[in-house]
Structures are given as structure tokens and as C-alpha cells.
Scaffold this active site. Structure first.
Site, short mmCIF file in Angstrom:
data_model
loop_
_atom_site.label_atom_id
_atom_site.label_comp_id
_atom_site.label_asym_id
_atom_site.label_seq_id
_atom_site.Cartn_x
_atom_site.Cartn_y
_atom_site.Cartn_z
N ASP A 109 0.82 -1.20 0.00
CA ASP A 109 0.00 0.00 0.00
C ASP A 109 0.86 1.25 0.00
O ASP A 109 1.49 1.58 1.00
CB ASP A 109 -0.90 -0.01 1.24
CG ASP A 109 -1.96 1.07 1.21
OD1 ASP A 109 -2.00 1.84 0.24
OD2 ASP A 109 -2.77 1.13 2.16
N ASP A 316 -1.24 6.26 -6.97
CA ASP A 316 -1.59 5.15 -6.09
C ASP A 316 -1.66 3.86 -6.90
O ASP A 316 -2.59 3.63 -7.66
CB ASP A 316 -2.94 5.42 -5.43
CG ASP A 316 -3.24 4.44 -4.30
OD1 ASP A 316 -2.55 3.40 -4.23
OD2 ASP A 316 -4.15 4.70 -3.51
#
Length: 436
Positions: A109, A316
């Protein structure tokens, strides 16, 4: 902001992103890319991580009776009408923690910092398939006190009655991770059998609830904060940089994506373009500046009515679709539709308000050129249209009410992308990631 990537609510970006019912389909589609990781170490320059497709026979979660389309149709026949709670798209990184080592599969992440896994006891935790880590069975486990410097680096840290450093992470999808910060040995095995071992601070989770699924054993935070995995290994491998080469959604599942850490991860060579990273108060996300996107030869500015803000987009690799403020998305999607010589779907409840088309193969759509500050990145239809279901392809971008956009995973496929926190830049190199 849990589309895949879980951003903490403390993040200004997370609180500005609004959920949309059809984000669930984005999560389902990127779940196609769930990975397990094998690591390849180099002598001094760092190591490389392989992301193995969940449908690959190499994956312990492999099920020959389940296909990508089958999972989508069986579990989410009306996915666009559902809330984002059922499934979280992710890449999983395999590491071994403790002595003797216990295999952990954590979500990679870039939108969070702490490395954590579920630990015994964990009576109120979400269900996971593999056994939880038991710190009492590890000879190298040690707690971190409230007074330690590492504890002070965590904004949510509190002091337990036992003088242990306790953390609470509340994510924007309302998932919660709670536990104590500890020090432990982490081991990764390369494909050649080489061992990479290091001591890191990690979170031992004892109360983790929310939308986590049973394949997830925790998170491997790759954000820009001081306690992230990248920051902690930076001193060992000589640099705070990493790079990734992610595969397109339709790639043979036996082929792996890769993430590299250390000096060897620098992105150089012909075709490389770079854009500055923008430093903000929130150190975790990787912010860049998006000036606009050209659809064919037609330029659509990010901000047509006011001054362009620096750091208006974050990169992201865990979020599937690109998500933009509605005042930019609406004219962009309208121009994409104008340049496609087909009628969009209007009568399918699965589609909702998405820009989708009925076609057996991907669209012969326009090339989109993403104009970052100082860097132009071309996106082909492979990046910009993804299959919702058999015979339906949808625009891989969505709108939100927030001011900050998210440059998602689909748009990053087949680019070697380097995140360099020393030179404060992100570099893009068009690459066939199946050959890396």
C-alpha cells in the site's frame, strides 16, 4: 478511501474523496491482480519483488474452478448498485516474520506507512485463512516502549498501561487496525534461494475490523512516512527509492509484475520522463501536479476556472481506476465519448452512469496524453478502457467531489515507474512489463 488502497482518515486526501457505488467494480477488476511476492536480492543495490497473479498456479489462493469473469458474475451480478465493502483490490507481498519465520501476505500500500500483521491474541479481528503470527513463539520479537523515537513517529500512537506503544489506524472505508508497535526480524527469499533479512518496526495487530478479506494478513506500507517499509530499509540499501512495473489487466496470470527497492530501482534510459514530487504536510501520499489531459489533439485542462494547485493528484498503485474531481472529469469524459464512433450503453443497470460500450474486444479509442508538470505520458485504450463484464468495456476513470485526484493502477500498467524520494521526482518509462 478504500477502493483498494486504504488511506488513513487523518489524511486530507482521504477525507476529500467521496465513495461512489460503482467503485466496487473497480475493486473487483483490480482484484484480478492480487499477488504473492517472491524477492530477488542484489548484492548492494537492493532487491526486486515479484507480484504473482492470483489465478496463477504459483499462488496459494489459486482455484482452477474460479476465473476472473466467473468471480465477477457469481458474486457481484449488480456490482454497480452496491457499496464498497465486499472486496478490496490489492497486491500481496510475501514476507517471513520472526524466528522461526512465519509467512505473512500483506497488502502493498503506497497510501499508508506502517507495516502490520494480525497477531495472537486477536479475538475481535477479521477472519483470515492463514494462521496469525504469535509473538510469544518468536525469539526475535521485542516490544517498543512509548518513549521510543519510533513510537513518536506515529501520529495515532498512545501509551498502554504496560508502557507499550499502541497505535490505531482508522481508514477512510471505516476499517480499523489497532495493535502495538514492536521490533522483529523480517526475512525474504529470492528466487535464487538468496536470503534478505532485516530488523524493522512493525505493528502487531490485536483488533482489526472492517472490509479486510480473508486473504489479507495485514499491510506493507510503502508511503513516504518515516515508519514505512521503504523508509526503514532505505538506510540498508542506500536509497529511499523504489520502482514498479505493473502488468495490464489482460496479462497471462503466470507472468508476474515487479516492484524493486534500493539503488537498482532508479528509472533511467531512453524514453524516461519525470515530474516533481510535491511535498505537503501529509508525508505519506506521493503527490504530483497534473496540468491536464489531451484526448487525441483536444486539450482538457485540469483547472479551467481557477489557478492550478501544485500536488493536485496522488499516484496510487493500489487504486484501480483513475479518480478525478467532477469539474475535470465531466469535460474529459464528454470529449472521450465525442471521439468514439459508437453509442454508449444507456439501458444496462450494471453500468449505471459509467461511460461504457458493448464490444467483444477493447475499443479503438483515442490516445490520452496525461500532462504532468514536465512530463507527458501517453495512455492507450488498454489503459483507459477495462472490461466490466463479457462484451462490455468501461472508461477506467471516475469522478469524485474531492479537490485532489488519484492516478490509478490501470493507467500505470506497462510503465516502469520510479518513486525517488531523494531527488523528489517520479519517472515514467514506457515498458513491456511482461518482459521485465
Amino acid at each position: 478511501m478504500h477502493i483498494k488502497s486504504r488511506k488513513t482518515i487523518q489524511s486530507n486526501v482521504a477525507s476529500s474523496v467521496m465513495f461512489h457505488p460503482y467503485f466496487l467494480v473497480a475493486s473487483i477488476l483490480l482484484n484480478y491482480f492480487i499477488g504473492l511476492l517472491a524477492t530477488t536480492a542484489s548484492n548492494n543495490g537492493g532487491f526486486t519483488v515479484e507480484l504473482i497473479h492470483p489465478d496463477s498456479p504459483k499462488s496459494p489462493f489459486y482455484n482452477a474452478n474460479k476465473t476472473f469473469t466467473g468471480r465477477l458474475n457469481k458474486y457481484y451480478p449488480n456490482a454497480l448498485q452496491s457499496q464498497v465493502t465486499a472486496l478490496n483490490a490489492q497486491h500481496l507481498m510475501k514476507v517471513s516474520i520472526g524466528t522461526p519465520p512465519v509467512d505473512i501476505y500483506g497488502i502493498v500500500d503506497t497510501g499508508s506507512d506502517i507495516v502490520w500483521t494480525q497477531c495472537v491474541p486477536c479475538d475481535g479481528c477479521y477472519k483470515q485463512i492463514n494462521p496469525m503470527f504469535d509473538p510469544q513463539k518468536s525469539s526475535t520479537y521485542s516490544d517498543i516502549s512509548c518513549q521510543s523515537g519510533q513510537c513518536r513517529l506515529i501520529d495515532s500512537a498512545t501509551c498502554s498501561p504496560q508502557n507499550l506503544c499502541s497505535y490505531t489506524y482508522v481508514y477512510a472505508d471505516a476499517s480499523i487496525a489497532q495493535g502495538v508497535l514492536a521490533k522483529e526480524k523480517v526475512t525474504m527469499i529470492s528466487t535464487s534461494g538468496q536470503t534478505v533479512s532485516l530488523d524493522i518496526a512493525f505493528g502487531c495487530g490485536h483488533n482489526d475490523t472492517g472490509t479486510f478479506n480473508d486473504h489479507e494478513m495485514g499491510l506493507i506500507g510503502l508511503g513516504g512516512g518515516s515508519v514505512s517499509f521503504v523508509s526503514q530499509i532505505g538506510s540498508i540499501f542506500g536509497s529511499n527509492r523504489f520502482s514498479q512495473c505493473l502488468l495490464p489487466y489482460d496479462t497471462d496470470p503466470s507472468i508476474a509484475s515487479k516492484i524493486s527497492f534500493g539503488n537498482d530501482s532508479e528509472v533511467v534510459g531512453d524514453g524516461v520522463v519525470s515530474t516533481p514530487l510535491v511535498a505537503k504536510e501529509d508525508k505519506t501520499p506521493y503527490f504530483v501536479t497534473l496540468e491536464g489531459i489531451s484526448v487525441g489533439d483536444t486539450y482538457v485542462p485540469f483547472n479551467s476556472s481557477r489557478k492550478l494547485s501544485k500536488g493536485n493528484v496522488l499516484l496510487d498503485s493500489g487504486t484501480p481506476q483513475t479518480i478525478m474531481p467532477f469539474d475535470f472529469y465531466d469535460p474529459l469524459a464528454a470529449e472521450v465519448q465525442r471521439q468514439i464512433a459508437m453509442d454508449p450503453i444507456k439501458d444496462d443497470p450494471d453500468v449505471g452512469t459509467q461511460l461504457c460500450y458493448r464490444t467483444k474486444t477493447n475499443l479503438d479509442g483515442p490516445i490520452l496524453t496525461v500532462h504532468f508538470e514536465g512530463a507527458n505520458v501517453q495512455l492507450m485504450p488498454l489503459h483507459t478502457f477495462v472490461p466490466l463484464k463479457d462484451g462490455v468495456y468501461c472508461f477506467a476513470m471516475q469522478e469524485s467531489d474531492g479537490d485532489v485526484g488519484i492516478y490509478g493502477n490501470y493507467a500505470q500498467a506497462n510503465f516502469l515507474i520510479g518513486f525517488d524520494r531523494e531527488t523528489m521526482k517520479v519517472s515514467f518509462k514506457p515498458t513491456n512489463c511482461t518482459k521485465q
